[in-house]
Design a protein around this motif. Structure first.
Motif, short mmCIF file in Angstrom:
data_model
loop_
_atom_site.label_atom_id
_atom_site.label_comp_id
_atom_site.label_asym_id
_atom_site.label_seq_id
_atom_site.Cartn_x
_atom_site.Cartn_y
_atom_site.Cartn_z
N ARG A 1 0.82 -1.21 0.00
CA ARG A 1 0.00 0.00 0.00
C ARG A 1 0.85 1.26 0.00
O ARG A 1 0.57 2.21 -0.74
CB ARG A 1 -0.91 0.00 1.22
CG ARG A 1 -1.87 1.20 1.31
CD ARG A 1 -2.55 1.22 2.66
NE ARG A 1 -1.61 1.43 3.74
CZ ARG A 1 -1.59 0.70 4.86
NH1 ARG A 1 -2.43 -0.31 5.02
NH2 ARG A 1 -0.69 0.94 5.81
N ASP A 2 1.92 1.25 0.80
CA ASP A 2 2.69 2.47 1.02
C ASP A 2 4.02 2.50 0.28
O ASP A 2 4.70 3.55 0.28
CB ASP A 2 2.97 2.65 2.53
CG ASP A 2 1.69 2.64 3.34
OD1 ASP A 2 0.67 3.13 2.83
OD2 ASP A 2 1.72 2.12 4.48
N MET A 3 4.42 1.36 -0.30
CA MET A 3 5.69 1.27 -1.01
C MET A 3 6.86 1.69 -0.10
O MET A 3 7.76 2.43 -0.51
CB MET A 3 5.66 2.14 -2.28
CG MET A 3 4.58 1.75 -3.27
SD MET A 3 4.76 0.05 -3.86
CE MET A 3 6.28 0.20 -4.82
N ARG A 4 6.83 1.19 1.12
CA ARG A 4 7.89 1.47 2.07
C ARG A 4 8.30 0.15 2.73
O ARG A 4 7.47 -0.75 2.93
CB ARG A 4 7.43 2.47 3.13
CG ARG A 4 6.97 3.80 2.55
CD ARG A 4 6.48 4.76 3.61
NE ARG A 4 7.55 5.24 4.48
CZ ARG A 4 7.38 6.20 5.39
NH1 ARG A 4 6.19 6.79 5.52
NH2 ARG A 4 8.37 6.59 6.14
N LEU A 5 9.59 0.04 3.09
CA LEU A 5 10.12 -1.20 3.66
C LEU A 5 10.01 -1.27 5.19
O LEU A 5 10.29 -2.30 5.78
CB LEU A 5 11.59 -1.36 3.27
CG LEU A 5 11.87 -1.62 1.79
CD1 LEU A 5 13.37 -1.68 1.55
CD2 LEU A 5 11.21 -2.92 1.34
N VAL A 6 9.57 -0.17 5.79
CA VAL A 6 9.50 -0.11 7.26
C VAL A 6 8.69 -1.26 7.85
O VAL A 6 9.12 -1.88 8.85
CB VAL A 6 8.94 1.24 7.72
CG1 VAL A 6 8.70 1.25 9.23
CG2 VAL A 6 9.89 2.37 7.33
N PRO A 7 7.52 -1.63 7.30
CA PRO A 7 6.75 -2.73 7.88
C PRO A 7 7.52 -4.05 7.92
O PRO A 7 7.36 -4.83 8.87
CB PRO A 7 5.52 -2.84 6.96
CG PRO A 7 5.36 -1.46 6.41
CD PRO A 7 6.76 -0.95 6.22
N PHE A 8 8.37 -4.31 6.93
CA PHE A 8 9.18 -5.52 6.94
C PHE A 8 10.17 -5.51 8.11
O PHE A 8 10.36 -6.52 8.78
CB PHE A 8 9.95 -5.68 5.62
CG PHE A 8 9.11 -6.22 4.49
CD1 PHE A 8 7.95 -6.95 4.73
CD2 PHE A 8 9.50 -6.01 3.17
CE1 PHE A 8 7.19 -7.46 3.69
CE2 PHE A 8 8.75 -6.50 2.12
CZ PHE A 8 7.59 -7.22 2.38
N PHE A 9 10.79 -4.36 8.35
CA PHE A 9 11.71 -4.26 9.47
C PHE A 9 10.99 -4.41 10.81
O PHE A 9 11.49 -5.05 11.73
CB PHE A 9 12.46 -2.91 9.42
CG PHE A 9 13.47 -2.82 8.31
CD1 PHE A 9 14.63 -3.56 8.35
CD2 PHE A 9 13.24 -2.00 7.22
CE1 PHE A 9 15.57 -3.48 7.33
CE2 PHE A 9 14.17 -1.92 6.19
CZ PHE A 9 15.33 -2.67 6.24
#
Length: 219
Positions: free
Chosen positions: A184-192
């Motif tokens: 949804r956000d095209m950010r890697l933060v959720p994976f971390f």
């Protein structure tokens, strides 16, 4: 990295972590006694029972857990005649696959633990007048637990990570919400964040099993 963004995506991920923990607990509670029962069947003098137990362990350990999860979620309802009675919630279906898979691994772990115990222990228990049940519960099992604890701890940690396979059958667990946020956000933060949650869960398990190993270790 914005703290506001973290506090936005973290709550649903923690909700997914509850599903992860629930799956872990269900599998541990059910697969450990089932695995021990399979171990006893593998050592049975009744050849057909021993053969069935060995075959079960071979099949469950020899095929991918993901394949088993997919089969129980989507394959069981396709079986002729009985398929319509085997339609379950996907969490339940996946849990059955996990329990059967991990029971097979625990069966092998317990079998190795029993083989490591000197047969003289059983003979000594018989000399002391202990029944087979007393010998098993008071002599054999406590020593087996001491032997198998490190390997069991490794399997438990592996189970925490394997729960991510629930994502493949759309069960909303930790990785499901992390992947949803990334898409949804095209950010890697959720994976971390997901990695940190997994690491915290495995840390708790590591500490718990270290305490158990210390308790059951020889003085």
């Amino acid at each position: 990295m914005s703290w506001d963004y973290i506090f936005t995506v973290l709550p649903p991920m923690l909700k997914g972590a509850q599903t992860t923990i629930l799956m872990f607990l269900a599998v541990i509670v059910l697969s450990v006694p089932l695995g021990f029962g399979v171990t006893l069947l593998m050592r049975s003098r009744v050849k057909p029972l021993a053969w069935l137990a060995h075959t079960y362990v071979y099949v469950m350990r020899g095929t991918p857990l993901l394949l088993q999860v997919l089969f129980f979620c989507f394959g069981l309802p396709l079986l002729p005649v009985i398929g319509e009675y085997l339609v379950f919630d996907r969490f339940i279906s996946a849990a059955i696959a996990f329990v059967l898979n991990y029971a097979a691994y625990f069966a092998e772990i317990f079998r190795g633990g029993l083989l490591s115990i000197d047969k003289g222990q059983q003979e000594a228990a018989q000399v002391l007048g202990l029944s087979k049940w007393q010998t098993m519960t008071k002599v054999i099992v406590p020593q087996m637990i001491r032997v198998v604890l490190p390997t069991t701890a490794n399997e438990a940690i592996t189970l925490v990570k394997d729960t991510a396979l629930l994502y493949a059958v759309a069960v909303p667990e930790l990785l499901y919400f992390a992947q949803t946020a990334v898409n949804r956000d095209m950010r890697l933060v959720p994976f971390f964040l997901a990695a940190i949650v997994y690491l915290l869960m495995t840390l708790v398990l590591t500490i718990a099993f270290k305490a158990l190993e210390k308790r059951y270790s020889f003085k």
